[in-house]
Design a protein around this motif. Structure first.
Motif, short mmCIF file in Angstrom:
data_model
loop_
_atom_site.label_atom_id
_atom_site.label_comp_id
_atom_site.label_asym_id
_atom_site.label_seq_id
_atom_site.Cartn_x
_atom_site.Cartn_y
_atom_site.Cartn_z
N UNK A 179 -12.14 -2.61 6.10
CA UNK A 179 -11.34 -1.83 5.15
C UNK A 179 -11.93 -0.42 5.08
N UNK A 180 -11.08 0.56 5.35
CA UNK A 180 -11.53 1.94 5.35
C UNK A 180 -10.60 2.75 4.46
N UNK A 181 -11.17 3.76 3.80
CA UNK A 181 -10.35 4.56 2.88
C UNK A 181 -9.78 5.80 3.54
N UNK A 182 -10.15 6.06 4.80
CA UNK A 182 -9.61 7.22 5.49
C UNK A 182 -9.92 7.15 6.97
N UNK A 206 -0.33 -6.61 -7.70
CA UNK A 206 0.47 -5.41 -7.48
C UNK A 206 0.74 -5.25 -5.99
N UNK A 207 1.88 -4.62 -5.71
CA UNK A 207 2.27 -4.25 -4.35
C UNK A 207 2.27 -2.73 -4.30
N UNK A 208 1.59 -2.18 -3.30
CA UNK A 208 1.55 -0.73 -3.17
C UNK A 208 2.73 -0.24 -2.35
N UNK A 209 3.44 0.76 -2.89
CA UNK A 209 4.48 1.41 -2.08
C UNK A 209 3.91 2.66 -1.41
N UNK A 210 2.61 2.89 -1.59
CA UNK A 210 1.99 4.11 -1.08
C UNK A 210 2.02 5.21 -2.13
N UNK A 211 3.02 5.14 -3.01
CA UNK A 211 3.11 6.13 -4.10
C UNK A 211 2.78 5.51 -5.44
N UNK A 212 3.12 4.22 -5.59
CA UNK A 212 2.91 3.58 -6.88
C UNK A 212 2.56 2.12 -6.65
N UNK A 213 2.01 1.48 -7.69
CA UNK A 213 1.72 0.04 -7.61
C UNK A 213 2.77 -0.69 -8.43
N UNK A 249 -9.20 1.65 -3.45
CA UNK A 249 -8.77 2.95 -2.91
C UNK A 249 -7.79 2.75 -1.74
N UNK A 250 -8.13 1.81 -0.87
CA UNK A 250 -7.23 1.48 0.25
C UNK A 250 -5.87 1.03 -0.29
N UNK A 251 -5.90 0.16 -1.27
CA UNK A 251 -4.68 -0.45 -1.83
C UNK A 251 -3.76 0.62 -2.40
#
Ligand SMILES: CC(=O)SCCNC(=O)CCNC(=O)[C@H](O)C(C)(C)COP(=O)(O)OP(=O)(O)OC[C@H]1O[C@@H](n2cnc3c(N)ncnc32)[C@H](O)[C@@H]1OP(=O)(O)O
Length: 435
Positions: free
Chosen positions: A269-272, A89-96, A199-201
């Protein structure tokens, strides 16, 4: 061009036997990939491990074979060209978005420039389009190969050097989070990385889902082609207020050319923002270390803005990382939000045909509606661009203005500026995954 008499193309999945051996077809294919990238041959143990990873990804392996063997040459069972694909999957930031990932592309030097890559690529993209996959992706060994197939650079990363002598300090760091970094067992990273990376993805535009081998790549388990892990790799975790890991770093001490005590960050890799700065605060304060190097930093990295002495942060390189190739412009354009409202017609050129056409893009409240009005790029469209440029602009990795100034987007100045406002993003897309 290739002659269909000379070359036979076979496609198959990784063959693993119950007795721990790898099928001869899979072994020959993997050894051909190794040769193609000038790497050391596999040992039985590393071969088995590699085949297991490829099986876990459910990769489709393509091999091109020649039914002819000269005395003493490599056997006919070894492909002269390799190519592999798998779904991610490629993340658009809104959807995968489902994505067709391409990797392990090699053509034997004695068979190069006869059209084998073109043939494998065209057949693979056709299969992806027929399977309704909206986009293809790869990371490239050379920047001159894939543009002709409609791929455009979609994300870049910086190589950074941090001066971690007494100059290093992060005054804006919330001190309450500092104590929540702790050293971890090297092996523990594989246990927690999946959740942190997921979560990052999901939250990061431009991120690509990682292949099965990744935990082993970042924790030293894969150590070149050695059977044994790299025990110089160290790890630390960042924990949130509830004690749940929400970021990690793996790193190792390396010999630097200029005798400066240096640490190389392998993966961070960080989630925030808290976990991100917390991990850098840890890495930047390692005793006996004067410099930290990381080759996968985001190009709009917040770290220098958090540092007391911003000159302690040096960008020493910038590289393309993710290359995208839109196959279905409607599905892709609908998969992201937009920064500006408006209506424009886009003429998309595509030498391979998959994405060619004219599309009406309307954006209202940041949400797009898209309609195809012609199957060819119409000369009267507001804006004209080729599919590689659209793929670079898609997630904001290239701005519309820069592409227009480079001569890659054409149209009336007002329409181009409007498209630029619509496509603008608040943060550059970021991919931290090689594949
Ligand atoms: C996603 C990945 O796996 S990236 C890794 C790519 N692989 C490597 O770098 C390993 C070493 N290189 C190779 O194995 C081969 O040279 C390959 C795979 C890059 C090219 O394979 P070939 O079969 O020689 O390519 P093919 O003959 O189909 O050429 C197709 C087109 O690409 C061009 N091309 C091929 N290789 C290159 C290159 N390295 N740089 C620039 N152009 C290239 C050809 O000139 C041709 O152009 P045209 O059709 O527009 O006239």
């Amino acid at each position: 061009m290739t002659s269909s008499d000379e070359y036979e193309i076979r496609r198959f999945r990784a063959g693993l036997n119950d007795d721990g051996t790898v099928s001869p077809e899979t072994e020959a294919w993997l050894q051909a990939v190794n040769r193609g990238f000038h790497q050391q041959a596999f040992t039985p143990k590393t071969l088995r491990r590699e085949a297991e990873f490829i099986a876990a990804d459910d990769r489709l392996m393509t091999g091109v074979y020649v039914d002819r063997k000269l005395p003493h040459s490599v056997g006919a069972e070894v492909p002269v060209a390799t190519f592999t694909t798998y779904m991610s999957t490629l993340s658009t930031g809104e959807t995968l978005l489902p994505a067709h990932l391409i990797s392990d592309v090699t053509v034997r030097p004695t068979h190069r420039r006869r059209g084998l890559l073109r043939r494998m690529m065209t057949e693979s993209l056709t299969a992806a389009r027929d399977a309704s996959l909206p986009i293809a992706a790869l990371t490239a060994s050379e920047a001159t190969i894939y543009g002709r197939f409609g791929f455009g650079v979609a994300t870049q990363t910086s190589t950074i050097e941090l001066d971690t002598t007494s100059r290093f300090a992060l005054p804006s760091l919330d001190r309450a989070t500092v104590g929540t970094v702790e050293l971890a067992r090297r092996e523990a990273i594989a246990e927690v990385a999946g959740d942190i990376v997921a979560r990052f993805h999901a939250a990061t535009r431009g991120s690509v889902g990682r292949q099965a081998s990744y935990p082993a790549r970042i924790d030293g388990t894969i150590n070149g082609h050695a059977d044994e892990p790299d025990l110089t790799v160290r790890a630390a975790l960042h924990y949130d207020a509830d004690g749940t890991p929400d970021g990690y770093v793996t790193y190792q001490h390396v010999e630097s050319r200029d005798a400066v005590a240096e640490v190389k960050v392998i993966d961070l890799v960080a989630t925030g923002p808290d976990s991100y700065l917390g991990l850098w605060n840890f890495v930047g304060n390692l005793d006996l270390i004067q410099r930290v190097r990381f080759s996968m930093a985001r190009i709009d990295d917040p770290l220098p803005w958090a540092m007391a002495d911003t000159r302690g942060y040096r960008v020493t390189g910038r590289d393309d990382l993710l290359w995208l190739r839109i196959l279905d412009p409607i599905a892709c354009l609908l998969a992201r939000r937009y920064s500006g409202d408006g209506e424009l017609s886009l003429a998309v050129e595509d030498a391979l045909g998959f994405a060619a056409g004219t599309f009406d893009l309307g954006v209202s409240g940041g949400v797009a509606s898209v309609q195809q009005t012609a199957t060819t790029p119409r000369p009267d469209a507001d804006v004209t661009l080729d599919v590689a440029s659209l793929s670079s602009a898609f997630l904001g990795g290239a701005t519309v203005g820069a592409l227009a100034d480079a001569g890659r987007i054409r149209g009336d100045g007002q329409a181009v500026r409007q498209l630029g406002r619509m496509f603008a993003v608040d943060r550059a897309p970021y991919c931290i995954t090689y594949f």
